[in-house]
Design an enzyme around this catalytic site. Sequence first.
Site, PDB file in Angstrom:
ATOM      1  N   GLY A  97       2.084   2.178  10.908  1.00 61.15           N
ATOM      2  CA  GLY A  97       3.073   3.242  10.757  1.00 61.15           C
ATOM      3  C   GLY A  97       3.751   3.659  12.048  1.00 61.15           C
ATOM      4  O   GLY A  97       4.409   4.698  12.096  1.00 61.15           O
ATOM      5  N   GLY A 132       2.577  -0.972   4.463  1.00 61.28           N
ATOM      6  CA  GLY A 132       2.693   0.428   4.081  1.00 61.28           C
ATOM      7  C   GLY A 132       4.152   0.839   3.974  1.00 61.28           C
ATOM      8  O   GLY A 132       4.787   0.694   2.934  1.00 61.28           O
ATOM      9  N   GLY A 133       4.715   1.321   5.081  1.00 63.54           N
ATOM     10  CA  GLY A 133       6.065   1.889   5.072  1.00 63.54           C
ATOM     11  C   GLY A 133       7.122   1.029   4.400  1.00 63.54           C
ATOM     12  O   GLY A 133       7.885   1.512   3.557  1.00 63.54           O
ATOM     13  N   GLU A 158      -5.768  -4.874  10.611  1.00 56.66           N
ATOM     14  CA  GLU A 158      -4.796  -3.815  10.863  1.00 56.66           C
ATOM     15  C   GLU A 158      -5.164  -3.049  12.130  1.00 56.66           C
ATOM     16  O   GLU A 158      -5.944  -2.077  12.075  1.00 56.66           O
ATOM     17  CB  GLU A 158      -4.769  -2.838   9.687  1.00 56.66           C
ATOM     18  CG  GLU A 158      -4.402  -3.470   8.366  1.00 56.66           C
ATOM     19  CD  GLU A 158      -3.749  -2.467   7.436  1.00 56.66           C
ATOM     20  OE1 GLU A 158      -2.628  -2.745   6.997  1.00 56.66           O
ATOM     21  OE2 GLU A 158      -4.333  -1.409   7.175  1.00 56.66           O
ATOM     22  N   SER A 188       3.071  -2.112  10.740  1.00 59.88           N
ATOM     23  CA  SER A 188       4.512  -2.128  11.032  1.00 59.88           C
ATOM     24  C   SER A 188       5.172  -3.473  10.693  1.00 59.88           C
ATOM     25  O   SER A 188       6.045  -3.947  11.415  1.00 59.88           O
ATOM     26  CB  SER A 188       4.768  -1.734  12.491  1.00 59.88           C
ATOM     27  OG  SER A 188       4.301  -0.412  12.720  1.00 59.88           O
ATOM     28  N   GLU A 198      -7.059   4.847   7.522  1.00 61.41           N
ATOM     29  CA  GLU A 198      -6.734   6.222   7.154  1.00 61.41           C
ATOM     30  C   GLU A 198      -7.847   6.858   6.329  1.00 61.41           C
ATOM     31  O   GLU A 198      -7.858   8.067   6.117  1.00 61.41           O
ATOM     32  CB  GLU A 198      -5.388   6.250   6.403  1.00 61.41           C
ATOM     33  CG  GLU A 198      -4.239   5.945   7.356  1.00 61.41           C
ATOM     34  CD  GLU A 198      -2.984   5.429   6.692  1.00 61.41           C
ATOM     35  OE1 GLU A 198      -2.894   5.466   5.453  1.00 61.41           O
ATOM     36  OE2 GLU A 198      -2.098   4.962   7.434  1.00 61.41           O
ATOM     37  N   ASN A 200       0.860  -1.181   0.000  1.00 63.65           N
ATOM     38  CA  ASN A 200       0.000   0.000   0.000  1.00 63.65           C
ATOM     39  C   ASN A 200       0.897   1.232   0.000  1.00 63.65           C
ATOM     40  O   ASN A 200       1.439   1.613   1.036  1.00 63.65           O
ATOM     41  CB  ASN A 200      -0.892  -0.024   1.248  1.00 63.65           C
ATOM     42  CG  ASN A 200      -1.741   1.228   1.363  1.00 63.65           C
ATOM     43  OD1 ASN A 200      -1.850   2.003   0.413  1.00 63.65           O
ATOM     44  ND2 ASN A 200      -2.352   1.427   2.524  1.00 63.65           N
ATOM     45  N   TRP A 201       1.033   1.817  -1.176  1.00 61.17           N
ATOM     46  CA  TRP A 201       1.934   2.976  -1.290  1.00 61.17           C
ATOM     47  C   TRP A 201       1.290   4.256  -0.752  1.00 61.17           C
ATOM     48  O   TRP A 201       1.935   5.302  -0.687  1.00 61.17           O
ATOM     49  CB  TRP A 201       2.358   3.174  -2.745  1.00 61.17           C
ATOM     50  CG  TRP A 201       3.346   2.143  -3.223  1.00 61.17           C
ATOM     51  CD1 TRP A 201       3.849   1.092  -2.514  1.00 61.17           C
ATOM     52  CD2 TRP A 201       3.959   2.074  -4.522  1.00 61.17           C
ATOM     53  NE1 TRP A 201       4.728   0.369  -3.279  1.00 61.17           N
ATOM     54  CE2 TRP A 201       4.819   0.944  -4.517  1.00 61.17           C
ATOM     55  CE3 TRP A 201       3.865   2.842  -5.689  1.00 61.17           C
ATOM     56  CZ2 TRP A 201       5.574   0.582  -5.638  1.00 61.17           C
ATOM     57  CZ3 TRP A 201       4.613   2.475  -6.804  1.00 61.17           C
ATOM     58  CH2 TRP A 201       5.460   1.362  -6.771  1.00 61.17           C
TER      59      TRP A 201
HETATM   60  C1  PEP Z   1      -0.931   0.177   6.030  1.00 59.59           C
HETATM   61  O1  PEP Z   1      -0.862   1.279   5.564  1.00 59.59           O
HETATM   62  O2  PEP Z   1      -1.890  -0.553   5.720  1.00 59.59           O
HETATM   63  C2  PEP Z   1       0.114  -0.260   6.938  1.00 59.59           C
HETATM   64  C3  PEP Z   1      -0.019  -1.417   7.528  1.00 59.59           C
HETATM   65  O3  PEP Z   1       1.167   0.594   7.126  1.00 59.59           O
HETATM   66  P1  PEP Z   1       2.573   0.240   7.860  1.00 59.59           P
HETATM   67  O4  PEP Z   1       3.066  -1.042   7.231  1.00 59.59           O
HETATM   68  O5  PEP Z   1       3.451   1.411   7.544  1.00 59.59           O
HETATM   69  O6  PEP Z   1       2.299   0.080   9.297  1.00 59.59           O
END
Ligand code: PEP
Length: 261
Positions: free
Chosen positions: A176, A238-239, A170, A217, A98, A10-11
């Site tokens: 994040g 995400g990150g 999540e 994360s 988000e 997920n960018w």
């Molecule tokens: C996400 O955006 O769905 C996510 C899990 O972000 P991160 O991996 O940065 O925690």
Amino acid sequence: MLRKPILAANWKMNLGRSEEALAFFRKIRPGLNEIEDIDLVICPPATVLQQFAELLAPTRMALGAQNAHWEDRGAQTGEISALMLVDLCEYVILGHSERRATESSQETDQAINNKLKAVLSHGMTPILCLGENLEQNRAGQTDAFVSGQVRAAFEGVDAAQAATCVIAYEPIWAIGTGEAATPADANRVIGISIRGALAKLYDEDVAQQVRVQYGGSVTADNIGEFMVMPEVDGALVGGASLKPEFVELAREIVKSMPSGS
Ligand code: PEP
């Protein structure tokens, strides 16, 4: 039941300009091209979906959008409908935290249910995000909240369609923050709150067919610990999906599989 692992990048609102997206993709493509036996989904911003549809076409990777509106067309300034995505994407992320609670979108359970049905009706696979916030977690409300999100999202969805969906568990406090849930807790919530709710809504067969990712994360260092959990079928990232480390993360998933090496 053996479920095929699925890893999705997920960018978010990053790499949305053609040149920067391409430059990053050139770095990870050779490594990702070698990944077999898992489903790999890249979800870039909408502005580069067309470009990525072409880039990914000759690869085993699939393309995902980060959101979709449920109406096919109409007076919805700035929205992108599921219908508009159908020639580009196989997957659509829905209900990301988000989007559920930010000032720009405020998505409700009802909107997410509408979106889920629209994405399914156009033959794409939803990646439905859900999870509790820190207060709910601390108050012991995770199970009630998460199972409620499952029930709301699947309202009016038949069993055959439900079985094709992907869910991303999540916990909001883990997104994040660098503070992932423990693999055991993620496994318990997915097994009890998510598959448990699906089994009540449909039956055990559907509950066992739905692939459920963990997200929050996730890194190349910790993904292996999640993948050994029987209820976890992959990750929404995400990150770490914005770094070359994403290739290593995908390799770790392959290694965690029974026949992986
Ligand atoms: C996400 O955006 O769905 C996510 C899990 O972000 P991160 O991996 O940065 O925690």
